[in-house]
Design an enzyme around this catalytic site. Sequence first.
Site, PDB file in Angstrom:
ATOM      1  N   HIS A   1       1.076   4.592   1.463  1.00 39.50           N
ATOM      2  CA  HIS A   1       0.591   5.586   2.833  1.00 39.50           C
ATOM      3  C   HIS A   1      -0.583   5.404   2.517  1.00 39.50           C
ATOM      4  O   HIS A   1      -1.002   4.907   1.400  1.00 39.50           O
ATOM      5  CB  HIS A   1       1.378   6.736   2.941  1.00 39.50           C
ATOM      6  CG  HIS A   1       1.088   7.537   4.107  1.00 39.50           C
ATOM      7  ND1 HIS A   1       0.963   6.821   5.316  1.00 39.50           N
ATOM      8  CD2 HIS A   1       0.171   8.719   4.613  1.00 39.50           C
ATOM      9  CE1 HIS A   1       0.184   7.455   6.375  1.00 39.50           C
ATOM     10  NE2 HIS A   1      -0.357   8.224   5.973  1.00 39.50           N
TER      11      HIS A   1
ATOM     12  N   HIS B   1      -5.538   9.657   8.106  1.00 42.59           N
ATOM     13  CA  HIS B   1      -4.753   8.281   7.726  1.00 42.59           C
ATOM     14  C   HIS B   1      -4.151   8.548   9.607  1.00 42.59           C
ATOM     15  O   HIS B   1      -4.183   9.342  10.102  1.00 42.59           O
ATOM     16  CB  HIS B   1      -3.741   8.932   6.909  1.00 42.59           C
ATOM     17  CG  HIS B   1      -3.602   9.881   6.650  1.00 42.59           C
ATOM     18  ND1 HIS B   1      -2.220  11.025   6.838  1.00 42.59           N
ATOM     19  CD2 HIS B   1      -4.251  11.326   6.235  1.00 42.59           C
ATOM     20  CE1 HIS B   1      -1.687  11.756   7.025  1.00 42.59           C
ATOM     21  NE2 HIS B   1      -2.937  12.352   6.369  1.00 42.59           N
TER      22      HIS B   1
ATOM     23  N   CYS C   1      -0.255   2.046   8.856  1.00 45.11           N
ATOM     24  CA  CYS C   1      -1.965   3.347   7.763  1.00 45.11           C
ATOM     25  C   CYS C   1      -2.756   1.969   7.890  1.00 45.11           C
ATOM     26  O   CYS C   1      -3.552   2.239   7.558  1.00 45.11           O
ATOM     27  CB  CYS C   1      -0.849   4.602   7.698  1.00 45.11           C
ATOM     28  SG  CYS C   1       0.486   2.867   6.246  1.00 45.11           S
TER      29      CYS C   1
END
Length: 264
Positions: A30, A42, A155
């Site tokens: 991530h 994010h 992401c």
Amino acid sequence: MGVLSNRINRALITPGDHIYSWRTAYIYAHHGIYVGDNRVIHFTRGRGQEVGTGTALDILLLSSAPTRTLDPCPTCGHSSVEDAHGVVSSCLDCFLAGGVLYRFEYSVTPGVFLAKARGGTCTLASADPPETVIHRALHLLNHGFGCYNVFKNNCEDFAIYCKTGSLVLDNGRIGQSGQAISILGAPLAAVFSTPLRVVSTNIYGMAVTAAGVYCASRYACDISVRPDVVKIEVEELTTKLAAMAGIAASAGFAPVAQAVRSVD
């Protein structure tokens, strides 16, 4: 930080850094932008899930995901099972979700790029100044980055856009980010190396051929060298996203890709 690892102590990260943490048994990472004051912006799919392919792969990805809690974080109020999705802001601890902190590298040499065999850790592209990076992240926090798609608009794509201002045109191909190429690259390399068995008749030769195909695909898909990349100001991007969101949703396309196509 070294050639083989981008791991970094949290005391060394600075505002504007592109950071990431591995999830799901190192299958997926991530990514986000650290903006200072222990905050990370994010892009997430929602309910704390950064993955979701719509395939059987989800069983493996979600079964090994970090444990989710119901209670909001006392630091930032973020809940890992909340319904919020899209571009979000959370504290560094919530972003890491118990994982280890890494910093994505920019302007690496081709040798370093290929030495880091795992995609989604570095790029040959150069980064813009930190203040520009933070401005993009904050603007997208307020205006969004389109619909999340683990293979085409994830992401990592968000963080790379914040750092470079560059986006990949929607050309129908699956996998534009480094980690998407890593997830798909190994099996694809094996498939494409099959016709070369006449050259490599033993298992070692086939392995070397497959590795070569994989590395070539990673290099060719880096945002710094591929031809289907445009640079777009964040205000222009979000204006086009807002105007075209309805059309993109009804057509089943990722809004970011649809918007970028209209710029070219």
